[in-house]
Motif scaffolding. Structure first.
Motif, PDB file in Angstrom:
ATOM      1  N   VAL A 212      63.038   4.961  76.198  1.00 46.08           N
ATOM      2  CA  VAL A 212      64.497   4.880  76.062  1.00 46.08           C
ATOM      3  C   VAL A 212      65.057   6.213  75.579  1.00 46.08           C
ATOM      4  N   LEU A 213      64.502   6.730  74.483  1.00 43.90           N
ATOM      5  CA  LEU A 213      65.007   7.986  73.920  1.00 43.90           C
ATOM      6  C   LEU A 213      64.669   9.174  74.810  1.00 43.90           C
ATOM      7  N   LYS A 214      63.490   9.151  75.413  1.00 47.10           N
ATOM      8  CA  LYS A 214      63.090  10.242  76.309  1.00 47.10           C
ATOM      9  C   LYS A 214      64.053  10.351  77.484  1.00 47.10           C
ATOM     10  N   GLU A 215      64.422   9.204  78.053  1.00 50.90           N
ATOM     11  CA  GLU A 215      65.344   9.200  79.186  1.00 50.90           C
ATOM     12  C   GLU A 215      66.731   9.656  78.772  1.00 50.90           C
ATOM     13  N   MET A 216      67.178   9.236  77.595  1.00 55.44           N
ATOM     14  CA  MET A 216      68.485   9.672  77.103  1.00 55.44           C
ATOM     15  C   MET A 216      68.493  11.182  76.884  1.00 55.44           C
ATOM     16  N   GLU A 217      67.394  11.712  76.376  1.00 53.07           N
ATOM     17  CA  GLU A 217      67.307  13.162  76.183  1.00 53.07           C
ATOM     18  C   GLU A 217      67.304  13.880  77.532  1.00 53.07           C
ATOM     19  N   ARG A 218      66.586  13.335  78.492  1.00 49.27           N
ATOM     20  CA  ARG A 218      66.528  13.948  79.823  1.00 49.27           C
ATOM     21  C   ARG A 218      67.918  14.016  80.454  1.00 49.27           C
ATOM     22  N   LYS A 219      68.719  12.997  80.220  1.00 48.22           N
ATOM     23  CA  LYS A 219      70.074  12.952  80.779  1.00 48.22           C
ATOM     24  C   LYS A 219      71.076  13.777  79.974  1.00 48.22           C
ATOM     25  N   GLY A 220      70.639  14.325  78.838  1.00 47.19           N
ATOM     26  CA  GLY A 220      71.545  15.106  78.010  1.00 47.19           C
ATOM     27  C   GLY A 220      72.439  14.280  77.119  1.00 47.19           C
ATOM     28  N   GLU A 221      72.124  12.988  76.995  1.00 48.10           N
ATOM     29  CA  GLU A 221      72.938  12.106  76.156  1.00 48.10           C
ATOM     30  C   GLU A 221      72.637  12.303  74.678  1.00 48.10           C
ATOM     31  N   ILE A 222      71.404  12.713  74.372  1.00 43.96           N
ATOM     32  CA  ILE A 222      71.007  12.998  72.991  1.00 43.96           C
ATOM     33  C   ILE A 222      70.121  14.230  72.974  1.00 43.96           C
ATOM     34  N   LYS A 223      69.908  14.762  71.795  1.00 49.89           N
ATOM     35  CA  LYS A 223      68.879  15.763  71.552  1.00 49.89           C
ATOM     36  C   LYS A 223      67.910  15.210  70.516  1.00 49.89           C
ATOM     37  N   ILE A 224      66.643  15.579  70.634  1.00 44.72           N
ATOM     38  CA  ILE A 224      65.642  15.239  69.622  1.00 44.72           C
ATOM     39  C   ILE A 224      65.115  16.552  69.081  1.00 44.72           C
ATOM     40  N   VAL A 225      65.389  16.833  67.804  1.00 43.66           N
ATOM     41  CA  VAL A 225      65.083  18.155  67.272  1.00 43.66           C
ATOM     42  C   VAL A 225      64.278  18.072  65.973  1.00 43.66           C
ATOM     43  N   PRO A 226      63.334  19.003  65.781  1.00 42.46           N
ATOM     44  CA  PRO A 226      62.578  19.084  64.528  1.00 42.46           C
ATOM     45  C   PRO A 226      63.273  20.007  63.533  1.00 42.46           C
ATOM     46  N   ALA A 227      63.042  19.751  62.252  1.00 44.44           N
ATOM     47  CA  ALA A 227      63.637  20.597  61.221  1.00 44.44           C
ATOM     48  C   ALA A 227      62.780  20.531  59.954  1.00 44.44           C
ATOM     49  N   MET A 228      62.892  21.571  59.150  1.00 45.86           N
ATOM     50  CA  MET A 228      62.195  21.630  57.863  1.00 45.86           C
ATOM     51  C   MET A 228      63.185  21.959  56.751  1.00 45.86           C
ATOM     52  N   TYR A 229      63.040  21.238  55.635  1.00 47.96           N
ATOM     53  CA  TYR A 229      63.884  21.458  54.457  1.00 47.96           C
ATOM     54  C   TYR A 229      63.061  22.132  53.370  1.00 47.96           C
ATOM     55  N   ASP A 230      63.586  23.205  52.812  1.00 43.99           N
ATOM     56  CA  ASP A 230      62.923  23.929  51.729  1.00 43.99           C
ATOM     57  C   ASP A 230      63.417  23.365  50.403  1.00 43.99           C
ATOM     58  N   ILE A 231      62.541  22.692  49.676  1.00 44.68           N
ATOM     59  CA  ILE A 231      62.988  22.039  48.440  1.00 44.68           C
ATOM     60  C   ILE A 231      63.284  23.041  47.327  1.00 44.68           C
ATOM     61  N   GLU A 232      62.892  24.293  47.506  1.00 44.81           N
ATOM     62  CA  GLU A 232      63.161  25.303  46.484  1.00 44.81           C
ATOM     63  C   GLU A 232      64.498  26.001  46.700  1.00 44.81           C
ATOM     64  N   THR A 233      64.981  26.020  47.937  1.00 42.08           N
ATOM     65  CA  THR A 233      66.251  26.716  48.216  1.00 42.08           C
ATOM     66  C   THR A 233      67.360  25.784  48.684  1.00 42.08           C
ATOM     67  N   GLY A 234      66.990  24.630  49.233  1.00 45.18           N
ATOM     68  CA  GLY A 234      67.992  23.718  49.784  1.00 45.18           C
ATOM     69  C   GLY A 234      68.328  23.981  51.230  1.00 45.18           C
ATOM     70  N   GLN A 235      67.666  24.940  51.846  1.00 46.01           N
ATOM     71  CA  GLN A 235      67.989  25.313  53.222  1.00 46.01           C
ATOM     72  C   GLN A 235      67.229  24.471  54.237  1.00 46.01           C
ATOM     73  N   VAL A 236      67.928  24.078  55.290  1.00 45.44           N
ATOM     74  CA  VAL A 236      67.309  23.395  56.423  1.00 45.44           C
ATOM     75  C   VAL A 236      67.196  24.375  57.565  1.00 45.44           C
ATOM     76  N   VAL A 237      65.990  24.479  58.124  1.00 46.35           N
ATOM     77  CA  VAL A 237      65.747  25.330  59.295  1.00 46.35           C
ATOM     78  C   VAL A 237      65.416  24.419  60.463  1.00 46.35           C
ATOM     79  N   PHE A 238      66.203  24.516  61.533  1.00 41.71           N
ATOM     80  CA  PHE A 238      65.915  23.750  62.743  1.00 41.71           C
ATOM     81  C   PHE A 238      64.923  24.535  63.574  1.00 41.71           C
ATOM     82  N   LEU A 239      63.840  23.868  63.990  1.00 36.69           N
ATOM     83  CA  LEU A 239      62.701  24.555  64.584  1.00 36.69           C
ATOM     84  C   LEU A 239      62.829  24.618  66.102  1.00 36.69           C
TER      85      LEU A 239
END
Length: 239
Positions: A212-239
């Protein structure tokens, strides 16, 4: 008597107006709403949703987070919810997504589980969020110094936690050595590298196990993205 009746009429009309305002805000994008409205959700794209999270984290980093009127948001969202994102994160007490992305009530679905892994229940929840409730973005949010990843590195065992950590172990096994040969929880650089790998693997697991989600992503209806949060700085980096 007429004065009393007039007062009652005015109070009744005021109450109806306030109710209409709440409905308008929730369903028609009223200008007084500070939570995502139906109109905003319909107009939202995956790219705009991602940009909104980036902006929220920047406000958080700068110490300029929004002063949220939660009671107002409760009144607005009581008529319905229109979240623009789904954020899968760890249960770590230092990483609440609503705070680090400066979100209002009703802005995002936020499933949380140790090690930000997925199972059938979470996948089903994500499918509901995206396919039925209109969320435009799925974020898998890992973080530095993750206790669950540390446990997986050390092969820790404790009740039902044992099975959960085994789901993280494949990410640990394929992560290259960092700062020497120590692959235990004592090597913080390796732990963070394994957490990064775990996030990437979780994203791929979502695509593999949710047509379901794979097909929605293929159609451009959603994005599935990874990210990391640095607990020492508060910054989120999208990978």
């Amino acid at each position: 008597m007429r004065t009393v009746l007039a007062t009652l009429v005015l109070l009744t009309l005021a109450g109806c107006a306030q109710q209409r305002e709440r409905v308008d805000a929730a369903q028609m994008g009223g200008k007084n709403a500070d939570t995502t409205t139906a109109v905003e959700q319909r107009q939202m794209t995956p790219e705009l949703a991602l940009a909104r999270l980036r902006e929220g984290n920047q406000r958080f980093l700068a110490g300029g987070s929004t002063t949220h009127d939660y009671q107002k948001q409760v009144a607005i969202t009581g008529e319905g919810q229109f979240p623009f994102a789904t954020i899968l994160s760890c249960i770590d007490s230092r990483t609440p997504p609503e705070v680090i992305f400066d979100l209002a009530l009703g802005d995002a679905f936020a499933p949380r589980i140790a090690g930000n892994i997925v199972n059938e229940d979470i996948l089903g929840s994500m499918e509901f969020a995206s396919k039925l409730a209109g969320s435009k973005l799925v974020v898998v949010l890992g973080h530095t110094h993750c206790g669950a990843v540390k446990g997986a590195c050390d092969g820790a065992e404790l009740g039902n936690l044992t099975g959960l950590l085994k789901k993280i172990r494949p990410a640990v096994d394929v992560t290259a050595n960092v700062d020497g040969d120590d692959r235990s929880s004592k090597n913080s650089a390796f732990v963070d590298a394994a957490a990064h790998t775990n996030v990437m693997q979780t994203v791929e697991t979502i695509r593999q196990k949710s047509p379901v989600l794979k097909e929605m992503e293929r159609k451009g209806e959603i994005k599935i993205v990874p990210a990391m949060y640095d607990i020492e700085t508060g910054q989120v980096v999208f990978l």
